[in-house]
Design an enzyme around this catalytic site. Structure first.
Site, PDB file in Angstrom:
ATOM      1  N   HIS A   1      39.066  38.784  44.538  1.00  0.00           N
ATOM      2  CA  HIS A   1      39.957  39.034  43.400  1.00  0.00           C
ATOM      3  C   HIS A   1      41.189  38.137  43.455  1.00  0.00           C
ATOM      4  CE1 HIS A   1      38.396  42.216  40.916  1.00  0.00           C
ATOM      5  NE2 HIS A   1      38.203  43.037  41.943  1.00  0.00           N
TER       6      HIS A   1
ATOM      7  N   GLU B   1      38.109  42.167  47.732  1.00  0.00           N
ATOM      8  CA  GLU B   1      39.526  42.091  47.350  1.00  0.00           C
ATOM      9  C   GLU B   1      40.097  40.687  47.521  1.00  0.00           C
ATOM     10  OE1 GLU B   1      40.433  44.489  45.645  1.00  0.00           O
ATOM     11  OE2 GLU B   1      38.882  45.892  46.301  1.00  0.00           O
TER      12      GLU B   1
ATOM     13  N   LEU C   1      36.461  48.321  39.793  1.00  0.00           N
ATOM     14  CA  LEU C   1      37.281  49.082  38.853  1.00  0.00           C
ATOM     15  C   LEU C   1      37.597  48.283  37.602  1.00  0.00           C
ATOM     16  CD1 LEU C   1      39.848  50.752  41.300  1.00  0.00           C
ATOM     17  CD2 LEU C   1      37.821  51.791  40.255  1.00  0.00           C
TER      18      LEU C   1
END
Length: 199
Positions: A155, A152, A110
């Site tokens: 990230h 994730e 995203l």
């Protein structure tokens, strides 16, 4: 060890808060995406509100997962919800404890809109985290969930999936979902963002 961990609920019930927000996403090359998130030591209403807003944002953006630094918050929390799941998985202080095997997969992000890439991820991932109530849980994941866990937690460590793409030919542009009149960036702007994100 979770002895240094405190759960605080200053108001009567967090579930009474009904107004959720779709948070603005940080897009590459935003420097927040390259910073490591800090370990969370207290679960309070502010964190629970952040988690709910992150879930709302993930749904609004049709994502499978979202890490806190993607919305500009350097706290070690992420949410994941696979298409078949009824509710999101909340991961506070997630840590991958073991990886097994390798497989080539396609991935997007995203925070890097308009691009997808082919890279190597693990076949099986074992991880541990705290849930929103501060309870430690462990999970063994494969397929999309394993991929999401690696993505994730990456990230939260200041990594992007493009860091794992060794061949530039394995990163490609997607057809834009919106035209420039709706505020999407031009192809040249997107290309510049990718180059900047790679450093």
């Amino acid at each position: 060890m979770v002895a240094d961990f405190v759960v605080k609920y200053p108001c009567s019930s967090f579930t009474e808060v009904s107004f959720l927000a779709v948070l603005p996403l940080r897009l590459a090359p935003d420097l927040t995406l390259r910073q490591k998130a800090k370990r969370i030591r207290n679960i309070d209403n502010a964190l629970l509100r952040l988690i709910e807003d992150m879930i709302e944002t993930m749904h609004a953006e049709s994502g499978v997962g979202l890490a806190a630094n993607q919305v500009g918050v350097l706290q070690k929390v992420a949410v994941i919800q696979l298409p078949e799941d009824d509710e999101a998985m909340v991961l506070i202080n997630p840590e991958i404890t073991r990886r097994e095997g390798e497989r080539e997969i396609e991935e997007g992000c995203l925070s890097i809109p308009g691009y997808r890439g082919t890279l190597i991820r693990s076949e099986t991932v074992r991880a541990k985290a705290l849930d929103r109530n501060g309870k430690l849980f462990r999970i063994t994941a494969q397929d999309l969930l394993a991929q999401a866990l690696e993505h994730e937690t990456g990230h939260l460590n200041g990594e992007l999936y493009i860091d794992h793409i060794t061949n530039p030919d394995n990163l490609y542009k997607m057809e834009p979902r919106h035209n420039s009149e709706n505020g999407s960036s031009s192809a040249e702007e997107q290309e510049n963002s990718i180059q900047a994100a790679k450093g």
